[in-house]
Design an enzyme around this catalytic site. Sequence first.
Site, short mmCIF file in Angstrom:
data_model
loop_
_atom_site.label_atom_id
_atom_site.label_comp_id
_atom_site.label_asym_id
_atom_site.label_seq_id
_atom_site.Cartn_x
_atom_site.Cartn_y
_atom_site.Cartn_z
N ASN A 8 -18.36 15.77 1.54
CA ASN A 8 -16.97 16.14 1.73
C ASN A 8 -16.53 16.95 0.51
OD1 ASN A 8 -14.18 16.29 1.80
ND2 ASN A 8 -13.84 14.07 1.91
N ASP A 150 -12.31 20.30 9.92
CA ASP A 150 -10.92 19.83 9.75
C ASP A 150 -10.02 20.37 10.84
OD1 ASP A 150 -11.05 18.27 7.47
OD2 ASP A 150 -9.56 19.44 6.37
N GLY A 210 -5.49 16.19 -2.90
CA GLY A 210 -5.47 17.48 -3.58
C GLY A 210 -4.65 18.46 -2.75
N ASP A 281 -2.49 17.18 -11.25
CA ASP A 281 -2.80 15.78 -10.98
C ASP A 281 -1.50 14.97 -10.95
OD1 ASP A 281 -3.45 12.98 -11.50
OD2 ASP A 281 -5.49 13.69 -11.85
N MET A 282 -1.23 14.37 -9.81
CA MET A 282 0.03 13.64 -9.63
C MET A 282 0.25 12.59 -10.70
SD MET A 282 2.78 13.19 -8.06
CE MET A 282 3.24 13.43 -6.37
N ILE A 330 -2.87 10.47 -3.37
CA ILE A 330 -1.45 10.22 -3.69
C ILE A 330 -0.87 9.21 -2.70
CG2 ILE A 330 0.84 11.28 -3.85
CD1 ILE A 330 -0.59 13.95 -4.59
N HIS A 333 -2.15 5.64 -3.45
CA HIS A 333 -2.02 5.00 -4.76
C HIS A 333 -0.68 5.17 -5.46
CE1 HIS A 333 -6.27 4.21 -4.55
NE2 HIS A 333 -6.53 5.49 -4.36
#
Length: 416
Positions: A8, A150, A210, A281-282, A330, A333
């Site tokens: 992936n 996808d 992402g 990056d969140m 995201i 988490h």
Amino acid sequence: MSTSLVVNAGSTSHKLALLELTGEERLPCLWQTRIDWGGAQVGGLLRWRWGDDPWQHDTLSLDHGRRDALAGWLAGTLPTLMERFPITAVGHRIVHGGERFQESQWIGQGQLAALRSLIPLAPLHNKPALDTVELLLNLCPHIPHAGVFDTAFHHTIPEAAITYGLPMAWRQQGIRRYGFHGISHNHMARSMAAATANQDLRLVSLHLGGGCSACAVRGLRCQDTSMGFTPLEGLIMGSRCGSVDPAILLHQLRHGWDLDSLETVLQHQSGLAGLSGISEDMRQVRQAATQGHAQAQLALDVFFTALIRAVGSAVAVLQGVDVVALSGGIGEHDQTLQQDLLAHLHWLGVRPARQAPQPPGGHRWRLSGAGPVEVWVVQADEEGAIAQEVARLLENRPPDNPSPGHRITGKPNRTT
Ligand SMILES: Nc1ncnc2c1ncn2[C@@H]1O[C@H](COP(=O)(O)OP(=O)(O)O)[C@@H](O)[C@H]1O
Ligand SMILES: CC(=O)OP(=O)(O)O
Ligand SMILES: [Mg+2]
């Protein structure tokens, strides 16, 4: 034992897994690896483990680029893997299948040119995915390789929802909404239909990793989605801009921007990264916002506003909703985002949980209280979903041109 090696290639990571094709809803994972490319200065961060063993950590040197780093690592790792387990088939996530690749299928050298022609429509994804397909076709030529797309899940979207307001000549060039993250949205829909025992479930699924996208699904059929002709449209993402007025691009072109610089800004320097000026990056954006960084806070607010707009749109398309499900790094988490979303959706009938959501033990859990509209988290399992597709292909149709020495007989390959 029948197994599938799965690759992936996401925009920020490469995830690989070897799954046993047992026919269960969750396939046993024999081995898995995650490479995070983000820390480009230090190298790719690699985590891997056998089964449920503890994770082991390593770093991949990026001196010669991601492709070479991956090639060297694969060449060293595959023999060890194949010594321990047979690999019956390889499943590759390919983000853009275009008009031609509408469902999972066996792929080989013969399909590479057509697949490569789609790279400009998903450069962050199809390029690394096809590089990996090529590497693995060379490293394991006698094993069948499947492409799992996808875009496939979105082929049920009604014509009116995939059609842009553009002239016929453009539309005839295949310019339309395709939609992405379909492997994950499909998995979320199936997982939630099983959890609620409702095969006609109205689901708003939110894959927030992402890349980020929202999807309106009814009874396992996709009705609409936020990503478009490419995975650039829709929600704000880590480094991608999401939907913008196309006249902004015309404006910038008139002011001297060229194609490549525009693409770099829209794909790599926008979204959370461009808004916050800190990171794509969140976790880092959230941390900076907590410490009072105003642009980081703005990035979070813009991200959230785009998200709730997309939820509203999907609810309107479905004429109601039973479940809103979150997935991706995201979605799974970021507890602040989860709680903000719960609070914001009270108008829909979402009830707060009576007690704090229990620490995730399983692969899906309810965040909200029980009620007519519930919010759930579903752990992304693109690797598992791809392996299920490989199992289906093995069961239904052997590869077209099995290489000499290949043992596929129309039934799952039993190489032990
Ligand atoms: N604990 C966390 N809180 C907030 N965001 C997180 C957390 N863990 C991971 N993320 C975010 O998830 C995103 C990556 O999502 P993921 O689905 O793993 O990536 P990819 O799209 O490459 O598959 C990053 O923005 C990362 O910051
Ligand atoms: C399609 C897409 O954006 O995928 P990812 O989130 O893995 O980058
Ligand atoms: Mg992903």
